[in-house]
Design an enzyme around this catalytic site. Structure first.
Site, PDB file in Angstrom:
ATOM      1  N   HIS A  59       0.837  -1.228   0.000  1.00 24.73           N
ATOM      2  CA  HIS A  59       0.000   0.000   0.000  1.00 24.73           C
ATOM      3  C   HIS A  59       0.860   1.262   0.000  1.00 24.73           C
ATOM      4  O   HIS A  59       0.436   2.295   0.513  1.00 24.73           O
ATOM      5  CB  HIS A  59      -0.950   0.045   1.210  1.00 24.73           C
TER       6      HIS A  59
ATOM      7  N   LYS B 275      17.680  21.538 -11.228  1.00 23.12           N
ATOM      8  CA  LYS B 275      16.914  20.298 -11.387  1.00 23.12           C
ATOM      9  C   LYS B 275      17.609  19.212 -12.190  1.00 23.12           C
ATOM     10  O   LYS B 275      18.279  19.472 -13.173  1.00 23.12           O
ATOM     11  CB  LYS B 275      15.558  20.603 -12.024  1.00 23.12           C
TER      12      LYS B 275
ATOM     13  N   SER C 257      16.349  21.120 -16.338  1.00 25.84           N
ATOM     14  CA  SER C 257      15.177  21.935 -16.617  1.00 25.84           C
ATOM     15  C   SER C 257      15.639  23.240 -17.241  1.00 25.84           C
ATOM     16  O   SER C 257      16.704  23.753 -16.903  1.00 25.84           O
ATOM     17  CB  SER C 257      14.416  22.197 -15.316  1.00 25.84           C
TER      18      SER C 257
ATOM     19  N   GLU D  25      10.360   8.557 -16.801  1.00 30.20           N
ATOM     20  CA  GLU D  25       8.995   9.072 -17.005  1.00 30.20           C
ATOM     21  C   GLU D  25       8.459   8.663 -18.366  1.00 30.20           C
ATOM     22  O   GLU D  25       7.286   8.319 -18.514  1.00 30.20           O
ATOM     23  CB  GLU D  25       8.978  10.597 -16.877  1.00 30.20           C
TER      24      GLU D  25
END
Ligand code: ARG
Length: 449
Positions: free
Chosen positions: A146, A273, A267, A280
């Protein structure tokens, strides 16, 4: 009357099925050799066909071949090029053959190769995972259910969980390959042919394991494509779970994992970043693979027998699913190998969450306490530890005695994540001895790591 230009553009498939050129030529050569063997063409005609098809193949490979939409598909292009060069002899190639069985055969040859490619890429990924196991063998990580901390597990146990999934993917493909590897050529349009062909001969030449037994089925079947794309979809699903986990693990919040720089991007606005774009996109591209499977399933739904032009729509989803999964696997392997677990950050986190509670409960069961009672007893001790902001192993013996008077010093033997992991015994568990044995088995299964 000439075909309307719009019809031509709407119905052409050569813009995408040219990808089958090598299989088309391979199939045609085998077919011509069989025609010669049974006497439908002469040995000399067969030689001319073979030689010319070889030249056409070279021209396509060297970008010297011109494609146009007036000729619908790759099959017509190759045949036209052949007859342009050798006239009537070329016109004999299509004896006892239809594009319906031709396209099915080409596609089966193509899928067969695609399966072999994916199986090889899957084993690269497995090798990367097993390689990690050797480096990470002493690292314990929190295991989750979970998405909540559950029990401690070896990082290697985690990697091998993925190895098992990819192994099933590989087995599914190997199994699927037998159903793909059947000769459909010789079914002609749908009914077979009155000419004396030898299908076993063609099957042997093309390395097919069997000959499709029903010409109507063979010329209409695309379940081999759908089955392969399902196998690809399952791989994409497995990759997406891995990608999602590693995206989480590489966040500052988790800080479990450092991804290899070469597989991350920056980025344009936030200079600090480092983004896990590859992960992704592996996760995101799963959507298009699922979409391809969906397209194929809807395509064949309610389609009457035998060949219908709808079937031409099978190729783009097939090619796209294959390209996507192949690329994902090719990126996954170096990414898996190049990431580094952040030992101190993980170790620090292991002390929180009472990951040893379940093993402690099992220790109590071993001392004769019924499971339900032991569960309640450990629950109370966990609350006490939480109240005091300490680990279970920090509680004094008095607390354990208060919970159950039979308890003694030996409780400490199973407390703490290392001991909780070491206490595991069952086959398939995260016990270090079990995991090490599995690593060895994987090493011998996969060959050199
Ligand atoms: N371009 C067609 C396809 O990809 C080839 C088969 C066409 N057969 C036909 N009878 N029009 O499915």
């Amino acid at each position: 009357m000439a075909t309307d230009r719009r019809v031509e553009q709407f119905t052409e498939s050569v813009s995408f099925d040219r990808r089958l050129y090598a299989q088309d030529i391979q199939g045609s050569i085998a077919h011509a050799q069989m025609l010669a063997k049974v006497g439908l063409i002469t040995a000399d005609e067969c030689r001319q066909i073979e030689q010319t098809l070889g030249v056409i193949r070279q021209e396509i490979e060297q970008n010297q071949f011109s494609f146009c939409t007036e000729l619908e598909d790759i099959h017509m292009h190759v045949e036209k090029a052949l007859t342009d060069r050798i006239g009537d002899v070329g016109r004999k190639l299509h004896t006892a053959r239809s594009r319906n069985d031709q396209v099915s055969t080409d596609l089966r040859l193509w899928v067969r190769d695609a399966i072999d490619t994916i199986v090889a890429r899957l084993s690269d990924v497995q090798r990367a995972l097993v390689g990690r196991c050797q480096a990470d063998i002493d690292i314990i990580v929190p295991g989750y259910t979970h998405m909540q901390r559950a029990q401690p597990v070896l990082a290697a146990h985690y990697w091998l969980a993925y190895c098992e999934k990819f192994q099933r993917d590989s087995q599914r493909l190997t199994d699927c390959r037998h159903r793909v590897n059947q000769l459909t050529l010789g079914s002609a349009a749908l009914a077979g042919t009155s000419l004396p062909i030898d299908r076993d001969d063609v099957a042997r030449r093309l390395g097919f394991e069997g000959v499709a037994a029903n010409s109507i089925d063979a010329s209409s079947d695309r379940d081999f494509v759908i089955e392969f794309v399902f196998c690809l979809t399952m791989i994409a699903e497995h990759l997406s779970t891995w990608a999602e986990e590693w995206i989480l693990w590489s966040t500052v919040e988790f800080n479990f994992l450092k991804l290899p720089q070469a597989f991350c991007t920056g980025s344009s606005i936030m200079p600090q970043k480092v983004n896990p774009d590859v992960l992704e996109l592996i996760r995101g591209k799963t959507a298009r693979v699922v979409g391809s499977l969906q397209t194929l399933l809807v395509l064949v739904k309610g389609l009457p027998l035998a060949y219908n032009r709808d079937l031409q729509e099978d190729k783009q989803p097939l090619f796209d699913a294959f390209d996507t999964v192949r690329m994902s696997l090719e990126l996954a392997a170096p990414l898996m190998a190049g990431a580094e677990l952040n030992r101190p950050a993980i170790a620090e986190r292991l002390d929180r969450g009472h990951l040893d509670a379940t093993t402690f409960m099992e220790y109590l069961i071993g001392r004769g306490i019924p499971q339900r009672t032991a569960h309640g007893l450990v629950g109370r001790l966990v609350r006490k530890a939480l109240d005091g902001n300490v680990r279970l192993s920090d509680l004094p013996l008095a607390d354990f005695r208060e919970a159950s008077p039979e308890l003694d010093e030996s409780v400490y033997v199973v407390l703490g994540v290392e001991r909780a992991v070491a206490a595991m015994q069952s086959y398939g568990s995260t016990a270090p001895a079990q995991v090490k044995q599995q690593v060895e088995l994987w090493k011998s299964k996969l060959g050199a790591i």
